[in-house]
Design an enzyme around this catalytic site. Structure first.
Site, short mmCIF file in Angstrom:
data_model
loop_
_atom_site.label_atom_id
_atom_site.label_comp_id
_atom_site.label_asym_id
_atom_site.label_seq_id
_atom_site.Cartn_x
_atom_site.Cartn_y
_atom_site.Cartn_z
N ASP A 58 3.58 49.07 77.83
CA ASP A 58 2.06 48.66 77.82
C ASP A 58 2.34 47.35 77.62
O ASP A 58 3.27 46.45 77.78
CB ASP A 58 1.96 49.26 76.26
CG ASP A 58 0.62 48.54 75.65
OD1 ASP A 58 -0.49 48.69 76.36
OD2 ASP A 58 0.44 48.00 74.58
N ASP B 243 3.64 49.50 71.58
CA ASP B 243 3.78 49.01 70.11
C ASP B 243 2.51 49.44 69.20
O ASP B 243 2.60 49.42 68.05
CB ASP B 243 3.80 47.55 70.29
CG ASP B 243 2.46 47.00 70.25
OD1 ASP B 243 1.94 47.38 71.31
OD2 ASP B 243 2.08 45.88 69.59
N ASP C 108 -0.73 53.73 71.48
CA ASP C 108 0.32 54.02 72.37
C ASP C 108 0.90 55.48 72.04
O ASP C 108 1.66 55.94 72.66
CB ASP C 108 1.44 52.86 72.38
CG ASP C 108 0.92 51.65 72.97
OD1 ASP C 108 0.00 51.68 74.01
OD2 ASP C 108 1.42 50.59 72.53
#
Length: 618
Positions: free
Chosen positions: A317, A510, A514
């Site tokens: 990400d 994080d 996600d």
């Protein structure tokens, strides 16, 4: 050395000393038998008792049974020295195993030391020492220098330095002050802190970490499950083979008496013990988990180490993982004035705004604002701001604002949020506000490519221009932009279809958004995710700092661990196969059997202990 280990070592030494006279002195056979029996019972009684207990419980075929049958048979055949030698060396192997397990547990003992003993809570203006589990959310606790922070919360008074090594693996203390969040498990080094508790103990950082570590051994790798199944079938097969070896050949080879074949069968039993595999494989993985914890990485089970060792695709990400996740002024491009002057004008214009962009400009300016110089301010929705500062008029905003007031501005600008500045209707320059790339993000991608990761991929919800700019800066192989959380899951599934059958896909994220992707990946890794409960729950591995470069270190640890396990399998099975054949043919005696069992087990244990000292630089 533990008390149990000292006691075990004492038994070995006493038994060895008792048997010494039988070797160096001339004495009657009955006297030798008495000394051998005493020595045998000292080192072997516990094993005999375990064998009987397991037989009663229906667990016949284990190493205790094999050792008992082989040594009792040796005594019945008059091979007293060899019988006691088997037990003696088996106990030495057990001592090595105990020491190795102890060292492995010690490797994560610092992490387990984060459990707080008590909390000092303020109640009715009085300090009260209680169990951390008794403190409720909203209460204020006091933490003095040298004490562990027992619960997560916000500092309301005081400032100090914190030792976060047990949480993050970092040795450099961090400074905290009033208003900042503080996590349980840290050690307060200098000042007295008053902390308002934000989470109950069960939900605190320290409780979650301890739960992860304590349950790590329950998730077994495929190779561990294979060894367990292997031993379950292997042991009864070799016992039956030994019985056949003792009974069948004498019927067809009358020149060789039964005693010879029984001796060979007993030798066969000693050789066949699967101790080396049963002990060393779990120990290797446990050591690997310990090595990871020393680097500030929590692995929820040895199965994830095995999956990480086969990593092919590393997917990240962007926001908060590869970037800081906070907006900052990254470029100041003035037109006809100094950078500091342009930044100052922008700061005064944005002084009363609470917008994140305004806050990033004020933070970059870093000086007190004399608000008496600001006479009038007008926020223009979706455009920017107009302000009367001192004796000048200032416009600060986006391209739409420039178009509205008819100001020419540069169109070719870097990717990011651009704040154009106009002073008295004259274009004065622009500020670039961008999410800052983490200092070690580029190194993280470089390290992954060095260790053979086939694809590094970035997923982001940001615009195509910003996403591609950051991906290019970091050297990513692929980037997918403008993705919603569900789009990220779809993209992960497509990437999984592209990897090889044995390869795995690792995703690092994080944030709360996600969580679905972490769960879908072969290995989901939470980056610096101690603050997000859902992310920690969904993740298989937790990197306890904000350093993406630790992914490469984790993969190296996993590969080294799996390599050591495979070495032990080849070592144990290879030597045993050769010595089993030699034993059946009468070439290998009981001493060779002792080496094939205990010797190989000790070698495998020593090899497994290398995982305790894996460094992420390897």
């Amino acid at each position: 050395m533990t008390e149990k280990q000292k006691k075990q070592l004492g038994k070995i030494l006493v038994a060895a000393i008792i048997c010494v006279p039988t070797v160096i002195l001339s004495m009657p056979d009955w006297a030798k038998l008495v000394l051998y029996l005493i020595g045998y019972l000292i080192v072997g009684l516990e094993i005999l008792e375990k064998a009987l207990k397991n037989i009663k419980n229906g667990q016949v075929f284990d190493e205790n049974f094999l050792m008992s049958i082989a040594t009792i048979g040796a005594f019945l055949l008059g091979e007293y020295l060899e019988g006691i030698a088997v037990m003696l060396f088996y106990q030495i192997g057990e001592l090595f195993q105990s020491y190795a397990v102890n060292q492995s547990r010690k490797s994560i003992s610092d992490l387990m030391d984060i459990r707080p003993d008590h909390a000092v809570v303020l109640r009715d203006s009085q300090e009260e020492v209680v169990d951390p589990e008794e403190v409720v959310v909203g209460e204020v606790i006091v933490v003095r220098p040298g004490e562990k922070v027992p619960l997560d919360g916000t500092i309301i008074e005081g400032n100090s330095s914190l030792d976060t090594a047990a949480l993050t693996g970092e040795s450099v203390p961090t400074t905290v002050t009033s208003g900042e969040t503080i996590l349980s498990g840290c050690i307060n080094l200098t000042g007295v802190l008053k902390i308002r508790v934000e989470k109950e103990f069960e939900q605190s950082t320290v409780a979650r970490i301890l739960d992860l570590v304590e349950n790590a051994s329950s998730q077994k790798a495929k190779v561990e499950n294979f060894i367990t199944r292997f031993a379950r079938y292997y042991t009864p097969i070799v016992v039956m083979a030994a019985a056949v070896l003792a009974v069948i050949p004498p019927l067809f080879l009358p020149d060789y008496p039964f005693a010879v074949w029984i001796y060979r069968a007993l030798t066969f039993l000693v050789i066949s013990c699967p101790c080396a595999l049963v002990i060393s494989i779990p120990l290797s993985f446990f050591g690997g988990i310990g090595a990871a914890s020393r680097s500030g990485i929590l692995v929820k089970g040895s199965n994830y180490l095995e999956l990480l060792s086969n990593a092919e695709f590393a997917v990240f990400d962007k926001t908060g993982t590869l970037t800081e996740g906070v907006f900052r002024v990254s470029e100041i491009v003035p037109e006809g004035m100094e950078q500091e002057d342009l930044l100052g004008i922008a700061a005064y214009a944005e002084a009363y705004s609470s917008h994140p962009i305004a806050q990033s400009i004020l933070e970059a300016y870093g000086k007190p604002i004399d608000k008496t110089q600001i006479h009038e301010i007008n926020e223009i929705a979706g455009r920017g701001i107009w302000a009367n500062v001192g004796e000048i008029e200032v416009y600060a905003g986006n391209a739409k604002l420039m178009q509205d007031i008819g100001i020419e501005y540069p169109k070719e600008v870097p990717a990011g949020t651009i704040v154009y500045i106009v002073v008295d209707y004259v274009y004065a320059g622009y500020l670039l506000i961008a999410d800052v790339v983490k200092s070690d993000a580029k190194k993280a991608i470089e390290d992954l490519k060095k260790i053979g990761i086939k694809k590094t991929v970035m997923l982001t919800g940001d615009s195509d221009l910003i996403g591609r700019r950051i991906a290019e800066k970091l050297g990513m192989d692929e980037v997918y932009t403008q993705l919603l959380p569900e789009d990220k899951v779809t993209r992960i599934e497509r990437l999984i279809e592209r990897k090889s059958n044995k390869g795995t896909l690792v995703f690092v994220g994080d944030g709360i958004n996600d969580t679905p992707v972490l769960a879908r990946a072969d290995v989901g890794i939470a980056m610096g995710g101690l603050g997000c409960d859902a992310t920690i729950e969904a993740a298989d591995v937790v990197i306890m700092t904000d350093e993406p470069s630790k992914l490469a270190a984790m993969i190296k640890i996993a590969r080294k661990t799996v390599k050591i396990c495979r070495e032990n399998i080849v070592l144990a099975l290879g030597i045993k196969a050769v010595v089993l054949l030699l034993g059946a043919l009468g070439i290998a005696d009981m001493w060779a059997a002792v080496f094939a069992d205990v010797g190989v087990a000790v070698l495998a244990i020593l090899n497994a202990m290398r995982t305790l000292y894996i460094k992420n630089r390897e």
